[in-house]
Design a protein around this motif. Sequence first.
Motif, PDB file in Angstrom:
ATOM      1  N   GLY A  28       0.823  -1.199   0.000  1.00 57.71           N
ATOM      2  CA  GLY A  28       0.000   0.000   0.000  1.00 57.71           C
ATOM      3  C   GLY A  28       0.857   1.248   0.000  1.00 57.71           C
ATOM      4  O   GLY A  28       2.055   1.194   0.298  1.00 57.71           O
ATOM      5  N   TYR A  29       0.242   2.345  -0.345  1.00 61.52           N
ATOM      6  CA  TYR A  29       0.873   3.660  -0.309  1.00 61.52           C
ATOM      7  C   TYR A  29      -0.003   4.576   0.521  1.00 61.52           C
ATOM      8  O   TYR A  29      -1.221   4.476   0.484  1.00 61.52           O
ATOM      9  CB  TYR A  29       0.998   4.265  -1.709  1.00 61.52           C
ATOM     10  CG  TYR A  29       2.007   3.606  -2.593  1.00 61.52           C
ATOM     11  CD1 TYR A  29       3.369   3.774  -2.377  1.00 61.52           C
ATOM     12  CD2 TYR A  29       1.599   2.824  -3.662  1.00 61.52           C
ATOM     13  CE1 TYR A  29       4.298   3.161  -3.194  1.00 61.52           C
ATOM     14  CE2 TYR A  29       2.520   2.218  -4.489  1.00 61.52           C
ATOM     15  CZ  TYR A  29       3.869   2.391  -4.248  1.00 61.52           C
ATOM     16  OH  TYR A  29       4.780   1.790  -5.059  1.00 61.52           O
ATOM     17  N   ALA A  30       0.618   5.477   1.247  1.00 61.56           N
ATOM     18  CA  ALA A  30      -0.139   6.455   2.025  1.00 61.56           C
ATOM     19  C   ALA A  30       0.611   7.774   2.025  1.00 61.56           C
ATOM     20  O   ALA A  30       1.848   7.802   2.015  1.00 61.56           O
ATOM     21  CB  ALA A  30      -0.332   5.972   3.459  1.00 61.56           C
ATOM     22  N   VAL A  31      -0.140   8.856   2.041  1.00 65.23           N
ATOM     23  CA  VAL A  31       0.441  10.191   2.117  1.00 65.23           C
ATOM     24  C   VAL A  31      -0.436  11.026   3.048  1.00 65.23           C
ATOM     25  O   VAL A  31      -1.657  10.850   3.086  1.00 65.23           O
ATOM     26  CB  VAL A  31       0.558  10.840   0.712  1.00 65.23           C
ATOM     27  CG1 VAL A  31      -0.804  11.056   0.083  1.00 65.23           C
ATOM     28  CG2 VAL A  31       1.333  12.134   0.771  1.00 65.23           C
ATOM     29  N   GLU A  32       0.215  11.884   3.820  1.00 62.69           N
ATOM     30  CA  GLU A  32      -0.519  12.772   4.718  1.00 62.69           C
ATOM     31  C   GLU A  32       0.086  14.162   4.654  1.00 62.69           C
ATOM     32  O   GLU A  32       1.310  14.314   4.668  1.00 62.69           O
ATOM     33  CB  GLU A  32      -0.474  12.260   6.163  1.00 62.69           C
ATOM     34  CG  GLU A  32      -1.239  13.175   7.117  1.00 62.69           C
ATOM     35  CD  GLU A  32      -1.228  12.701   8.552  1.00 62.69           C
ATOM     36  OE1 GLU A  32      -2.198  12.045   8.947  1.00 62.69           O
ATOM     37  OE2 GLU A  32      -0.255  13.001   9.254  1.00 62.69           O
ATOM     38  N   GLY A  63      -5.231  13.123   4.285  1.00 61.11           N
ATOM     39  CA  GLY A  63      -4.478  11.926   3.958  1.00 61.11           C
ATOM     40  C   GLY A  63      -5.186  11.113   2.898  1.00 61.11           C
ATOM     41  O   GLY A  63      -6.398  11.219   2.721  1.00 61.11           O
ATOM     42  N   SER A  83      -4.711   7.039   0.785  1.00 55.63           N
ATOM     43  CA  SER A  83      -3.947   5.793   0.703  1.00 55.63           C
ATOM     44  C   SER A  83      -4.516   4.898  -0.392  1.00 55.63           C
ATOM     45  O   SER A  83      -5.641   5.092  -0.854  1.00 55.63           O
ATOM     46  CB  SER A  83      -3.963   5.055   2.041  1.00 55.63           C
ATOM     47  OG  SER A  83      -5.270   4.603   2.345  1.00 55.63           O
ATOM     48  N   TYR A  84      -3.698   3.937  -0.777  1.00 59.60           N
ATOM     49  CA  TYR A  84      -4.069   2.924  -1.767  1.00 59.60           C
ATOM     50  C   TYR A  84      -3.667   1.578  -1.190  1.00 59.60           C
ATOM     51  O   TYR A  84      -2.535   1.408  -0.735  1.00 59.60           O
ATOM     52  CB  TYR A  84      -3.336   3.189  -3.088  1.00 59.60           C
ATOM     53  CG  TYR A  84      -3.635   2.160  -4.144  1.00 59.60           C
ATOM     54  CD1 TYR A  84      -4.762   2.267  -4.938  1.00 59.60           C
ATOM     55  CD2 TYR A  84      -2.785   1.076  -4.338  1.00 59.60           C
ATOM     56  CE1 TYR A  84      -5.048   1.325  -5.910  1.00 59.60           C
ATOM     57  CE2 TYR A  84      -3.064   0.120  -5.315  1.00 59.60           C
ATOM     58  CZ  TYR A  84      -4.190   0.256  -6.091  1.00 59.60           C
ATOM     59  OH  TYR A  84      -4.472  -0.684  -7.042  1.00 59.60           O
ATOM     60  N   LEU A  85      -4.594   0.616  -1.186  1.00 62.77           N
ATOM     61  CA  LEU A  85      -4.343  -0.729  -0.676  1.00 62.77           C
ATOM     62  C   LEU A  85      -4.375  -1.711  -1.841  1.00 62.77           C
ATOM     63  O   LEU A  85      -5.308  -1.688  -2.643  1.00 62.77           O
ATOM     64  CB  LEU A  85      -5.420  -1.134   0.338  1.00 62.77           C
ATOM     65  CG  LEU A  85      -5.710  -0.153   1.461  1.00 62.77           C
ATOM     66  CD1 LEU A  85      -7.002  -0.524   2.164  1.00 62.77           C
ATOM     67  CD2 LEU A  85      -4.561  -0.142   2.433  1.00 62.77           C
ATOM     68  N   TRP A 111      -8.992   2.475  -2.405  1.00 59.83           N
ATOM     69  CA  TRP A 111      -8.380   3.749  -2.041  1.00 59.83           C
ATOM     70  C   TRP A 111      -9.158   4.328  -0.870  1.00 59.83           C
ATOM     71  O   TRP A 111     -10.323   3.988  -0.650  1.00 59.83           O
ATOM     72  CB  TRP A 111      -8.346   4.713  -3.235  1.00 59.83           C
ATOM     73  CG  TRP A 111      -9.687   5.071  -3.796  1.00 59.83           C
ATOM     74  CD1 TRP A 111     -10.342   4.429  -4.821  1.00 59.83           C
ATOM     75  CD2 TRP A 111     -10.555   6.113  -3.360  1.00 59.83           C
ATOM     76  NE1 TRP A 111     -11.554   5.026  -5.048  1.00 59.83           N
ATOM     77  CE2 TRP A 111     -11.712   6.066  -4.166  1.00 59.83           C
ATOM     78  CE3 TRP A 111     -10.469   7.088  -2.383  1.00 59.83           C
ATOM     79  CZ2 TRP A 111     -12.763   6.947  -4.011  1.00 59.83           C
ATOM     80  CZ3 TRP A 111     -11.527   7.978  -2.225  1.00 59.83           C
ATOM     81  CH2 TRP A 111     -12.657   7.897  -3.038  1.00 59.83           C
ATOM     82  N   SER A 112      -8.494   5.147  -0.117  1.00 55.51           N
ATOM     83  CA  SER A 112      -9.154   5.799   1.013  1.00 55.51           C
ATOM     84  C   SER A 112      -8.631   7.220   1.151  1.00 55.51           C
ATOM     85  O   SER A 112      -7.549   7.545   0.651  1.00 55.51           O
ATOM     86  CB  SER A 112      -8.923   5.016   2.313  1.00 55.51           C
ATOM     87  OG  SER A 112      -7.568   5.090   2.692  1.00 55.51           O
ATOM     88  N   GLU A 147     -13.865  10.369   6.794  1.00 57.64           N
ATOM     89  CA  GLU A 147     -13.081   9.295   6.179  1.00 57.64           C
ATOM     90  C   GLU A 147     -13.913   8.623   5.092  1.00 57.64           C
ATOM     91  O   GLU A 147     -15.133   8.534   5.218  1.00 57.64           O
ATOM     92  CB  GLU A 147     -12.703   8.238   7.212  1.00 57.64           C
ATOM     93  CG  GLU A 147     -11.831   8.736   8.332  1.00 57.64           C
ATOM     94  CD  GLU A 147     -11.573   7.655   9.358  1.00 57.64           C
ATOM     95  OE1 GLU A 147     -10.488   7.047   9.303  1.00 57.64           O
ATOM     96  OE2 GLU A 147     -12.468   7.425  10.189  1.00 57.64           O
TER      97      GLU A 147
END
Length: 170
Positions: free
Chosen positions: A7-11, A22, A24-26, A51-52, A67
């Motif tokens: 996964g990728y996440a950015v905040e 934020g 993210s991609y799972l 994605w979230s 969220e």
Amino acid sequence: SDELDWGYAVELSSADEALRFGASYLSDLAESEEALLEDERHRYQRRVSAWSAYALLGFRQLEITAELLRATAAFAEKDQTADKPSAYNLELAYFPRPGWQLALRYEHSSELEDQPKRRSGLSLTWLPLPYLGLSLDYLYGEYQRGFVSDDDERELRSQQQLVGLISLEF
């Protein structure tokens, strides 16, 4: 599965953390805590990613949080009514004094098996010591018509939950 999940996440956050965004991609939503393919013994034809995103806006004694989570494709193993889950929630938290929090919550989900379509409620949290938390939550949920039934095949229309939690951080 034998494949590696990732996964990728950015905040992005303001210096005082009163404003946060934020995303993210799972790589595999089936591997989440919801155990979406439990009835299929966790076997599936292909991975379904998701994605979230979230946002938090904080003031002195108030926080607003939103969220969102959505599958990017459909699960081939599921009925069309439950093959592409998504959910969002909103929370308004009020901190009347240090160590206390009162929160109002609203949740909505689509195509999430055995879960209410809408749920709302209250949460009260008290931190009597720096590493000890006590919480009491009440949630009322409404199911989508014809979507969820109990073990006796009776349709479920609503649920009420009262949850107490003692947390110790170390």
